[in-house]
Motif scaffolding. Structure first.
Motif, mmCIF file in Angstrom:
data_model
loop_
_atom_site.group_PDB
_atom_site.id
_atom_site.type_symbol
_atom_site.label_atom_id
_atom_site.label_comp_id
_atom_site.label_asym_id
_atom_site.label_seq_id
_atom_site.Cartn_x
_atom_site.Cartn_y
_atom_site.Cartn_z
ATOM 1 N N GLU A 46 0.832 -1.208 0.000
ATOM 2 C CA GLU A 46 0.000 0.000 0.000
ATOM 3 C C GLU A 46 0.868 1.261 0.000
ATOM 4 O O GLU A 46 1.734 1.414 0.860
ATOM 5 C CB GLU A 46 -0.926 0.003 1.233
ATOM 6 C CG GLU A 46 -2.154 0.883 1.045
ATOM 7 C CD GLU A 46 -2.966 0.992 2.324
ATOM 8 O OE1 GLU A 46 -3.170 -0.044 2.988
ATOM 9 O OE2 GLU A 46 -3.361 2.126 2.665
ATOM 10 N N GLY A 47 0.656 2.108 -0.975
ATOM 11 C CA GLY A 47 1.440 3.341 -1.063
ATOM 12 C C GLY A 47 2.859 3.143 -1.563
ATOM 13 O O GLY A 47 3.659 4.089 -1.596
ATOM 14 N N LEU A 48 3.195 1.914 -1.963
ATOM 15 C CA LEU A 48 4.577 1.627 -2.366
ATOM 16 C C LEU A 48 4.952 2.372 -3.651
ATOM 17 O O LEU A 48 6.099 2.805 -3.811
ATOM 18 C CB LEU A 48 4.764 0.110 -2.532
ATOM 19 C CG LEU A 48 6.153 -0.373 -2.951
ATOM 20 C CD1 LEU A 48 7.252 0.202 -2.057
ATOM 21 C CD2 LEU A 48 6.216 -1.905 -2.932
ATOM 22 N N GLY A 49 3.987 2.530 -4.561
ATOM 23 C CA GLY A 49 4.251 3.272 -5.798
ATOM 24 C C GLY A 49 4.785 4.667 -5.498
ATOM 25 O O GLY A 49 5.806 5.088 -6.049
ATOM 26 N N GLU A 50 4.112 5.351 -4.598
ATOM 27 C CA GLU A 50 4.520 6.710 -4.238
ATOM 28 C C GLU A 50 5.895 6.723 -3.571
ATOM 29 O O GLU A 50 6.752 7.548 -3.900
ATOM 30 C CB GLU A 50 3.462 7.312 -3.303
ATOM 31 C CG GLU A 50 3.731 8.770 -3.004
ATOM 32 C CD GLU A 50 2.578 9.432 -2.246
ATOM 33 O OE1 GLU A 50 1.425 8.977 -2.393
ATOM 34 O OE2 GLU A 50 2.853 10.394 -1.514
ATOM 35 N N ARG A 51 6.120 5.772 -2.630
ATOM 36 C CA ARG A 51 7.411 5.746 -1.934
ATOM 37 C C ARG A 51 8.556 5.427 -2.898
ATOM 38 O O ARG A 51 9.652 5.987 -2.787
ATOM 39 C CB ARG A 51 7.373 4.720 -0.786
ATOM 40 C CG ARG A 51 6.381 5.080 0.337
ATOM 41 C CD ARG A 51 6.636 4.289 1.613
ATOM 42 N NE ARG A 51 6.549 2.851 1.444
ATOM 43 C CZ ARG A 51 5.413 2.146 1.435
ATOM 44 N NH1 ARG A 51 4.245 2.747 1.574
ATOM 45 N NH2 ARG A 51 5.430 0.832 1.283
ATOM 46 N N ALA A 63 3.347 7.760 -9.649
ATOM 47 C CA ALA A 63 2.988 6.837 -8.569
ATOM 48 C C ALA A 63 1.818 5.922 -8.959
ATOM 49 O O ALA A 63 1.876 4.712 -8.703
ATOM 50 C CB ALA A 63 2.691 7.610 -7.281
ATOM 51 N N PRO A 64 0.754 6.450 -9.600
ATOM 52 C CA PRO A 64 -0.346 5.553 -9.986
ATOM 53 C C PRO A 64 0.094 4.466 -10.980
ATOM 54 O O PRO A 64 -0.397 3.337 -10.921
ATOM 55 C CB PRO A 64 -1.368 6.502 -10.625
ATOM 56 C CG PRO A 64 -1.076 7.841 -10.025
ATOM 57 C CD PRO A 64 0.419 7.869 -9.859
ATOM 58 N N THR A 65 1.002 4.801 -11.886
ATOM 59 C CA THR A 65 1.513 3.798 -12.836
ATOM 60 C C THR A 65 2.205 2.666 -12.083
ATOM 61 O O THR A 65 1.921 1.478 -12.300
ATOM 62 C CB THR A 65 2.541 4.443 -13.803
ATOM 63 O OG1 THR A 65 1.910 5.487 -14.521
ATOM 64 C CG2 THR A 65 3.101 3.404 -14.766
ATOM 65 N N VAL A 66 3.124 3.040 -11.197
ATOM 66 C CA VAL A 66 3.897 2.038 -10.455
ATOM 67 C C VAL A 66 2.978 1.219 -9.544
ATOM 68 O O VAL A 66 3.102 -0.006 -9.450
ATOM 69 C CB VAL A 66 5.026 2.720 -9.652
ATOM 70 C CG1 VAL A 66 5.715 1.738 -8.725
ATOM 71 C CG2 VAL A 66 6.043 3.344 -10.607
ATOM 72 N N GLN A 67 2.040 1.911 -8.899
ATOM 73 C CA GLN A 67 1.114 1.204 -8.003
ATOM 74 C C GLN A 67 0.285 0.183 -8.792
ATOM 75 O O GLN A 67 0.039 -0.931 -8.323
ATOM 76 C CB GLN A 67 0.207 2.219 -7.304
ATOM 77 C CG GLN A 67 -0.561 1.650 -6.114
ATOM 78 C CD GLN A 67 0.350 1.201 -4.976
ATOM 79 O OE1 GLN A 67 1.434 1.745 -4.796
ATOM 80 N NE2 GLN A 67 -0.063 0.185 -4.238
ATOM 81 N N ARG A 68 -0.135 0.563 -10.011
ATOM 82 C CA ARG A 68 -0.899 -0.369 -10.846
ATOM 83 C C ARG A 68 -0.049 -1.591 -11.207
ATOM 84 O O ARG A 68 -0.512 -2.723 -11.140
ATOM 85 C CB ARG A 68 -1.381 0.335 -12.123
ATOM 86 C CG ARG A 68 -2.086 -0.605 -13.097
ATOM 87 C CD ARG A 68 -2.799 0.134 -14.217
ATOM 88 N NE ARG A 68 -3.126 -0.797 -15.294
ATOM 89 C CZ ARG A 68 -2.348 -1.030 -16.343
ATOM 90 N NH1 ARG A 68 -1.204 -0.379 -16.481
ATOM 91 N NH2 ARG A 68 -2.710 -1.918 -17.255
#
Lengths: 201, 201
Positions: A83-88, A184-189
């Protein structure tokens, strides 16, 4: 990586060990390139390798010449979970490239596109220091972690290339906050999307 | 690019023109590097440049040595509009890299990471042959088209690097259909997402 003011021993021996290490890490990978083999290739006693470089891990970092351990960076941001890893990840990655370490990263990145051996070394860094860590931290909770790590890399490496190597405008001028909003949304996806259809194709 | 079986004129003169063209396209960009200047740099008459290479466009393609014109490719997929463009772009891009043209693309890609001049040349290819075309085709209907072109490039170039240069597994083994499933939504989002907050930051 530890950097001491003075290097122990003869510079030539130290350099010979580094040359052997680069060659064997690139051809055999991190796991199979033993300190014993690297020492043999450099015609020195394995104890001397440990004396000069400490652990095999430190030797590897000296060989790729990065001022930090990517495995530690990745473990830190992955530890709290997906959770939230894309942003981090985006935040960590961009901060790293905007720091004084960027010069080394550009060099490593350029090397990855040079000779086949350097490309192999970068692939090995990625496999042994990033994919393995992600597997260890997230392997129990996230499926297809190797594939997801590839997908995340395909966006992060492309961002590095366009922003820091080609310096495309306006991308090269965006703030860290703007980059997080976009990427971040790309990576999270890539970390969470259903991959069953893709994998079974 | 037209390729004739026999090259007209002395190979040396032709090669000198290409060397000048690469240098001036890289340092001045496509628009400012005139045929007149390239000819002067190569110590030949401008008419000879036209004789050997046809248009400035053809000379540019000969200089970067691609077997197709990226501008034509991009115009073709962009022409029907932004709807479904993500999917068409990914399909075109991957098909291109999976074709015999890939060898040249890898060379161009590697050059982009080499000397500063080559990186400039690749940036100029991108700006003059891709961003300009996108602006022409979509500029009336899509805002912030330069930024969007940068974002799309950051994903496509990263895919090229990880799949075709580093050959990360399992990414390098995925089918074209799987790549479209994964990447088309990313590219489509970059083409259509609200960028007002990002641009005004």
């Amino acid at each position: 990586m530890k950097r001491s003011g003075r290097r122990p021993g003869k510079p030539d021996t130290r350099e010979e060990i580094l040359v052997s290490a680069r060659e064997l890490f690139a051809t055999l990978g991190f796991d199979r390139a033993s300190v014993r083999r690297i020492a043999a290739e450099a015609n020195v006693d394995p104890a001397l390798v440990h004396h000069y470089f400490g652990s095999k891990n430190d030797l590897f970092l000296a060989a790729v010449d990065l001022p930090f351990d990517p495995a530690v960076k990745v473990r830190t941001v992955a530890q709290p979970g997906v959770e939230g890893l894309g942003e981090r990840l985006i935040h960590m990655f961009v901060t790293m490239w905007d720091s004084p370490a960027a010069e080394r990263l550009v060099a490593l990145f350029r090397a990855a596109h040079g000779e086949e051996q350097s490309a192999n070394l970068v692939r090995k860094v990625f496999e042994s220091r990033i994919m393995d860590v992600l597997n260890g931290v997230l392997g129990q909770t996230v499926d297809h972690i190797d594939m997801r790590a590839n997908l995340v890399a395909s966006q992060l490496f492309g961002l590095a290339m366009t922003r820091y190597i080609l310096r495309l405008q306006p991308l090269a001028s965006l703030s860290v906050a703007a980059l997080v909003t976009i990427y971040a949304p790309t990576v999270q996806r890539y970390l969470t999307m259903d991959l069953s259809a893709v994998v079974n194709e």
